[in-house]
Design an enzyme around this catalytic site. Structure first.
Site, PDB file in Angstrom:
ATOM      1  N   TYR A  43      36.530  47.022  48.814  1.00 60.03           N
ATOM      2  CA  TYR A  43      37.962  47.348  48.783  1.00 60.03           C
ATOM      3  C   TYR A  43      38.416  47.815  50.162  1.00 60.03           C
ATOM      4  CZ  TYR A  43      42.372  49.528  47.437  1.00 60.03           C
ATOM      5  OH  TYR A  43      43.701  49.879  47.353  1.00 60.03           O
ATOM      6  N   SER A  93      38.464  44.993  52.653  1.00 64.00           N
ATOM      7  CA  SER A  93      39.544  44.028  52.342  1.00 64.00           C
ATOM      8  C   SER A  93      40.894  44.583  52.785  1.00 64.00           C
ATOM      9  CB  SER A  93      39.566  43.695  50.841  1.00 64.00           C
ATOM     10  OG  SER A  93      40.076  44.773  50.056  1.00 64.00           O
ATOM     11  N   LYS A  94      41.086  45.904  52.679  1.00 65.80           N
ATOM     12  CA  LYS A  94      42.361  46.492  53.092  1.00 65.80           C
ATOM     13  C   LYS A  94      42.460  46.597  54.620  1.00 65.80           C
ATOM     14  CE  LYS A  94      44.436  46.956  49.130  1.00 65.80           C
ATOM     15  NZ  LYS A  94      45.706  46.254  48.851  1.00 65.80           N
ATOM     16  N   SER A 126      46.344  50.273  52.280  1.00 65.88           N
ATOM     17  CA  SER A 126      45.846  51.485  51.621  1.00 65.88           C
ATOM     18  C   SER A 126      45.506  52.471  52.738  1.00 65.88           C
ATOM     19  CB  SER A 126      44.580  51.146  50.836  1.00 65.88           C
ATOM     20  OG  SER A 126      43.834  52.316  50.540  1.00 65.88           O
ATOM     21  N   VAL A 186      47.496  35.047  42.384  1.00 70.82           N
ATOM     22  CA  VAL A 186      47.632  34.839  43.838  1.00 70.82           C
ATOM     23  C   VAL A 186      46.397  34.200  44.476  1.00 70.82           C
ATOM     24  CG1 VAL A 186      49.386  36.632  44.178  1.00 70.82           C
ATOM     25  CG2 VAL A 186      46.944  37.238  44.388  1.00 70.82           C
ATOM     26  N   ASN A 193      51.769  42.546  47.160  1.00 70.48           N
ATOM     27  CA  ASN A 193      51.311  43.795  46.549  1.00 70.48           C
ATOM     28  C   ASN A 193      50.083  43.647  45.641  1.00 70.48           C
ATOM     29  OD1 ASN A 193      51.783  46.567  45.146  1.00 70.48           O
ATOM     30  ND2 ASN A 193      52.013  45.093  43.478  1.00 70.48           N
TER      31      ASN A 193
HETATM   32  P1  NAI Z   1      48.005  48.316  39.325  1.00 67.97           P
HETATM   33  O1  NAI Z   1      46.650  47.923  38.861  1.00 67.97           O
HETATM   34  O2  NAI Z   1      48.796  49.313  38.576  1.00 67.97           O
HETATM   35  O3  NAI Z   1      48.920  46.992  39.480  1.00 67.97           O
HETATM   36  C1  NAI Z   1      48.443  45.856  40.160  1.00 67.97           C
HETATM   37  C2  NAI Z   1      49.087  44.626  39.567  1.00 67.97           C
HETATM   38  O4  NAI Z   1      48.554  43.485  40.264  1.00 67.97           O
HETATM   39  C3  NAI Z   1      48.750  44.442  38.072  1.00 67.97           C
HETATM   40  O5  NAI Z   1      49.917  44.158  37.338  1.00 67.97           O
HETATM   41  C4  NAI Z   1      47.788  43.267  38.080  1.00 67.97           C
HETATM   42  O6  NAI Z   1      47.842  42.469  36.902  1.00 67.97           O
HETATM   43  C5  NAI Z   1      48.257  42.487  39.298  1.00 67.97           C
HETATM   44  N1  NAI Z   1      47.223  41.567  39.784  1.00 67.97           N
HETATM   45  C6  NAI Z   1      45.894  41.815  39.910  1.00 67.97           C
HETATM   46  N2  NAI Z   1      45.273  40.688  40.328  1.00 67.97           N
HETATM   47  C7  NAI Z   1      46.228  39.745  40.467  1.00 67.97           C
HETATM   48  C8  NAI Z   1      46.192  38.383  40.860  1.00 67.97           C
HETATM   49  N3  NAI Z   1      45.044  37.748  41.156  1.00 67.97           N
HETATM   50  N4  NAI Z   1      47.361  37.684  40.914  1.00 67.97           N
HETATM   51  C9  NAI Z   1      48.533  38.300  40.584  1.00 67.97           C
HETATM   52  N5  NAI Z   1      48.621  39.576  40.192  1.00 67.97           N
HETATM   53  C10 NAI Z   1      47.468  40.287  40.134  1.00 67.97           C
HETATM   54  O7  NAI Z   1      47.790  48.766  40.835  1.00 67.97           O
HETATM   55  P2  NAI Z   1      48.749  49.553  41.850  1.00 67.97           P
HETATM   56  O8  NAI Z   1      48.204  50.889  42.006  1.00 67.97           O
HETATM   57  O9  NAI Z   1      50.167  49.343  41.513  1.00 67.97           O
HETATM   58  O10 NAI Z   1      48.388  48.747  43.185  1.00 67.97           O
HETATM   59  C11 NAI Z   1      49.317  47.948  43.905  1.00 67.97           C
HETATM   60  C12 NAI Z   1      48.811  47.820  45.338  1.00 67.97           C
HETATM   61  O11 NAI Z   1      48.722  49.118  45.927  1.00 67.97           O
HETATM   62  C13 NAI Z   1      47.413  47.200  45.446  1.00 67.97           C
HETATM   63  O12 NAI Z   1      47.367  46.297  46.514  1.00 67.97           O
HETATM   64  C14 NAI Z   1      46.530  48.397  45.713  1.00 67.97           C
HETATM   65  O13 NAI Z   1      45.365  48.055  46.403  1.00 67.97           O
HETATM   66  C15 NAI Z   1      47.452  49.277  46.522  1.00 67.97           C
HETATM   67  N6  NAI Z   1      47.053  50.686  46.526  1.00 67.97           N
HETATM   68  C16 NAI Z   1      47.107  51.448  45.389  1.00 67.97           C
HETATM   69  C17 NAI Z   1      46.712  52.779  45.428  1.00 67.97           C
HETATM   70  C18 NAI Z   1      46.730  53.670  44.231  1.00 67.97           C
HETATM   71  O14 NAI Z   1      46.266  54.811  44.321  1.00 67.97           O
HETATM   72  N7  NAI Z   1      47.256  53.239  43.094  1.00 67.97           N
HETATM   73  C19 NAI Z   1      46.237  53.394  46.677  1.00 67.97           C
HETATM   74  C20 NAI Z   1      46.223  52.505  47.794  1.00 67.97           C
HETATM   75  C21 NAI Z   1      46.617  51.209  47.711  1.00 67.97           C
END
Ligand code: NAI
Length: 257
Positions: free
Chosen positions: A153, A156-157, A140, A63, A89
């Protein structure tokens, strides 16, 4: 649960290979949607490959790469004539500490802000033209609170929330809704990565990740860490017509934290 809630709708999910993006993709498919899941790797993850493939397309797309975001959105519109929804996401949360370097700034803002901007503006361009659509940005709980030792982080959020609110105002006249889902600690790979820097020092640095996760769960009013499906439920509520009078909002899906 299966339904036809999203029958024939076309959705794009960034970071769709794992965690919250994967759970969102699975739910959208189970409700009848066509889903384009994009992520970093050339091939889909094995979890994504295990989902029903009939209405699922995987594309490699970083992205941070504006040109690639444009190609993905253009190819969807060429094939289906429209794009009904974007789940912005993809996000990262590397180890930071009190004073991360400029390289970490570029890394975090590159994905969490530039990436949301890139895919968001590509999708909104199409949605403005077609006079309708839906964007859900993933923020977040740190979109609206300070969180120690992850300054980049957290900020950014905050930016993701700012884009959500402004896009909601600017694009409402075109029938486009833009909302933000703000997860609390959710059991994905990401939630384990910053645990030691954010929480470790409080406990003398001698707790394992699992022990720290238990301690996190104890601070959440509902007493548990979220599942990716819990977050996907709210994303897909915003995507649906059930939310047709809601725009510019942030909802914390965080067990009350
Ligand atoms: P995760 O690490 O399990 O999945 C994130 C996915 O995004 C991965 O498949 C990764 O390869 C992909 N990704 C990373 N950089 C990328 C890029 N440049 N282009 C395309 N894809 C890319 O993380 P999760 O937990 O599923 O996070 C999803 C969203 O939720 C994020 O925005 C995160 O900040 C947010 N979030 C997650 C929390 C948590 O506790 N897991 C808490 C608050 C927010």
């Amino acid at each position: 649960m299966e339904s036809q809630l999203f029958e024939s709708k076309i959705y794009l999910v960034t970071g769709g290979a794992a965690g919250i993006g994967l759970a969102t993709t699975a739910q959208l498919l189970s409700h009848g949607a066509y889903v384009y899941a994009v992520d970093l790797s050339k091939d889909p993850s094995k979890e994504l490959s295990a989902l029903p493939q009939e209405r699922l397309t995987y594309e490699q797309c970083d992205v941070r790469d504006r040109k690639r975001c444009h190609e993905v959105v253009t190819s969807i519109v060429e094939k289906h004539g429209r794009l009904d929804g974007l789940v912005n996401n993809a996000g990262i949360c590397p180890l930071e500490g009190e004073m991360p370097g400029d390289d970490v700034f570029e890394e975090v803002y590159g994905v969490n802000v530039r990436g949301v901007w890139n895919m968001g503006t590509e999708a909104l361009t199409v949605m403005r033209e077609q006079k309708g659509g839906n964007v859900v940005n993933i923020g977040s709980i740190s979109s609206s609170h300070g969180v120690a030792r992850i300054p980049l982080y957290t900020s950014s959020k905050h930016a993701v929330l700012g884009l959500t609110r402004t896009w909601a105002l600017d694009f409402a006249k075109y029938g486009v809704r833009v909302n933000c889902v703000a997860p609390g600690p959710t059991d994905t790979q990401m939630s384990r990565t910053p645990l030691q820097t954010v929480m470790g020092p409080k406990y003398g640095g001698n707790k394992t990740d699992d022990e720290l996760l238990e301690l996190v769960a104890a601070t959440i009013p509902l007493g548990k860490i979220g599942r990716p499906e819990d977050i996907a439920n709210m994303i897909n509520f915003f995507m649906s017509d059930l939310a047709c009078f809601i725009t510019g909002q942030i909802v914390h899906v965080s067990g009350g934290q």
